[in-house]
Design a protein around this motif. Structure first.
Motif, short mmCIF file in Angstrom:
data_model
loop_
_atom_site.label_atom_id
_atom_site.label_comp_id
_atom_site.label_asym_id
_atom_site.label_seq_id
_atom_site.Cartn_x
_atom_site.Cartn_y
_atom_site.Cartn_z
N VAL A 278 -6.31 7.51 -4.59
CA VAL A 278 -5.79 6.54 -5.55
C VAL A 278 -6.59 5.25 -5.41
O VAL A 278 -6.44 4.50 -4.44
CB VAL A 278 -4.29 6.28 -5.32
N VAL A 279 -7.46 5.00 -6.40
CA VAL A 279 -8.32 3.82 -6.39
C VAL A 279 -7.80 2.77 -7.38
O VAL A 279 -7.91 1.56 -7.13
CB VAL A 279 -9.77 4.20 -6.75
N GLY A 280 -7.25 3.22 -8.50
CA GLY A 280 -6.72 2.29 -9.49
C GLY A 280 -5.51 1.55 -8.95
O GLY A 280 -4.67 2.12 -8.25
N VAL A 281 -5.43 0.25 -9.26
CA VAL A 281 -4.34 -0.60 -8.74
C VAL A 281 -3.25 -0.71 -9.80
O VAL A 281 -3.41 -1.39 -10.82
CB VAL A 281 -4.86 -2.00 -8.37
N CYS A 282 -2.15 -0.02 -9.57
CA CYS A 282 -1.00 -0.10 -10.48
C CYS A 282 -0.12 -1.26 -10.03
O CYS A 282 0.39 -1.27 -8.91
CB CYS A 282 -0.21 1.21 -10.46
N MET A 283 0.07 -2.25 -10.90
CA MET A 283 0.79 -3.46 -10.54
C MET A 283 2.28 -3.38 -10.83
O MET A 283 3.02 -4.34 -10.59
CB MET A 283 0.20 -4.66 -11.28
N GLU A 284 2.72 -2.24 -11.35
CA GLU A 284 4.13 -2.09 -11.68
C GLU A 284 4.74 -0.98 -10.82
O GLU A 284 4.03 -0.14 -10.27
CB GLU A 284 4.29 -1.74 -13.16
N SER A 285 6.07 -0.99 -10.71
CA SER A 285 6.74 0.10 -10.02
C SER A 285 6.47 1.39 -10.78
O SER A 285 6.41 1.41 -12.01
CB SER A 285 8.25 -0.15 -9.94
N ASP A 286 6.31 2.48 -10.05
CA ASP A 286 5.96 3.76 -10.66
C ASP A 286 6.88 4.84 -10.11
O ASP A 286 7.61 4.61 -9.14
CB ASP A 286 4.50 4.09 -10.38
#
Length: 360
Positions: A278-286
């Motif tokens: 996981v390289v992409g930075v998700c800024m929200e709860s998932d």
């Protein structure tokens, strides 16, 4: 000096106090600074970043009631030195550095700090021990891409490749393209890459992808499986229990988007025993289904940043022409154009990487 300042959720061009180097620090002129996807996320989700910082008590969070200056992908020119410095590099030398300052209180970040001005300003401070001289002739805009390339180099290093894996890169923005370049350097083929944008798919091929997929037309995991078939010899050599499973080579999946729901899609589409980075930075709860990961015995590795050695290696790769960093640069702006550049980067058909040149 002038800077593009993050103020009340917006990017505004205004004045900023001239920085003065403390012990061990170097005053530099910012020549070029890339706009990172993390900066776009930070502008939109700054409060979330501050909220999550409570889990890292040794890090000083951003104070959103105060101004700050983004920018952590930079190439600079040495202007002057503070006390307690060796002054090995003469003024006028072009340098890159990890986006960090070495202070008596510990390591402090550059770019998401109220105290340490980032690269969207005419001048900034760097720590002398972290400086890397840019090889002669390398344009500042290309040297500034050292940082995002290092992210891809690090992600592939953390994947713990054993050989024989078939990679799938989901998302071909700057980070995904850096991952593709790093995979090519490792000699791992075929590299399958997926993105909705025709422009980014073309860039993915240029950076080393062997197969590109438009998810609107083809399911990336189906395409991956078509190119991950074992040879007849490999299939025949499998133990009896494994012979009941699809005859596929090991899957190595890089999630380089960072939006809610995508990791769950990866869990659903990934084959058994897949390694997911996981390289992409998700800024929200998932939300994802752990049972899918359990049943498939998925191995999930989250990554962040790079080591100093990977950063220096990335600069050499660009300087030697091993990685075509110039292909990623699609525009440049001065300080007055940063706010519009943030908006323009929302369209992948228009831009991939915009470079801020504060003195233009």
């Amino acid at each position: 000096m002038r800077a593009a300042i993050f103020r009340n959720g917006q990017i505004v061009a205004d004045s900023w106090p001239d920085p003065k180097p403390a012990a061990g620090q170097v005053l530099v002129k910012t020549l070029a600074c890339g706009i990172c996807g993390s900066d776009l996320h930070a502008r939109q989700h700054a409060h979330r970043m501050v909220e999550l910082s409570k889990h890292f008590p040794h890090r000083k969070p951003m104070d959103l009631s105060r101004d700050l200056v983004f920018g952590h992908e930079f190439c600079c020119e040495v202007l002057d030195y503070g006390p307690a410095t060796s002054r090995k590099l003469r003024p006028g030398t072009r340098v890159c550095s990890l986006p960090a300052l070495l202070t008596p209180a510990g390591i402090e970040g550059i770019g998401y700090s109220n105290d340490n001005v980032g690269g969207y300003a005419e001048r900034m401070l760097l720590s002398e021990p972290l400086l890397l001289e840019v090889p002669n002739g390398l344009p500042a805009a290309h040297a500034a891409l050292t940082e995002p390339l290092a992210v891809g180099i690090h992600a592939v290093a953390k994947a713990d490749i054993s050989g024989g894996e078939v990679p799938l890169v989901i998302g071909c923005g700057p980070v995904g393209l850096a991952v593709i370049a790093a995979l090519k350097l490792r000699g791992l083929h075929p590299i399958v890459a997926a993105d909705y944008s025709p422009t980014r798919r073309a860039l993915a091929e240029k950076m080393g992808a062997d197969i590109v997929v438009d998810p609107a037309r083809s399911q990336p995991f189906v395409t991956w499986a078509e190119h991950a078939r074992m040879s007849p010899e490999e299939e025949a050599a499998r133990p009896p229990l494994q012979a009941m499973l699809p005859a596929l080579k090991p899957a190595l999946i890089f999630e380089c988007v960072g939006v809610p729901g995508l990791l769950q899609q990866v869990f659903e589409g990934a084959p058994r025993d897949a390694a997911i980075v996981v390289v992409g930075v998700c800024m929200e709860s998932d939300r994802s289904e752990p049972m899918l990961g359990i049943l498939k015995e998925l191995n999930v590795q989250y990554v962040l940043g790079y080591t100093p050695e990977e950063f220096a290696y990335s600069l050499r790769l660009i300087a030697e022409g091993t990685v075509d960093a110039a292909s990623l640069v699609t525009g440049s702006v001065g300080i007055d154009g940063v706010a519009q550049a943030f908006a323009d980067l929302a369209n992948p058909e228009t831009h991939t990487k915009i470079i801020v040149e504060p003195w233009r």
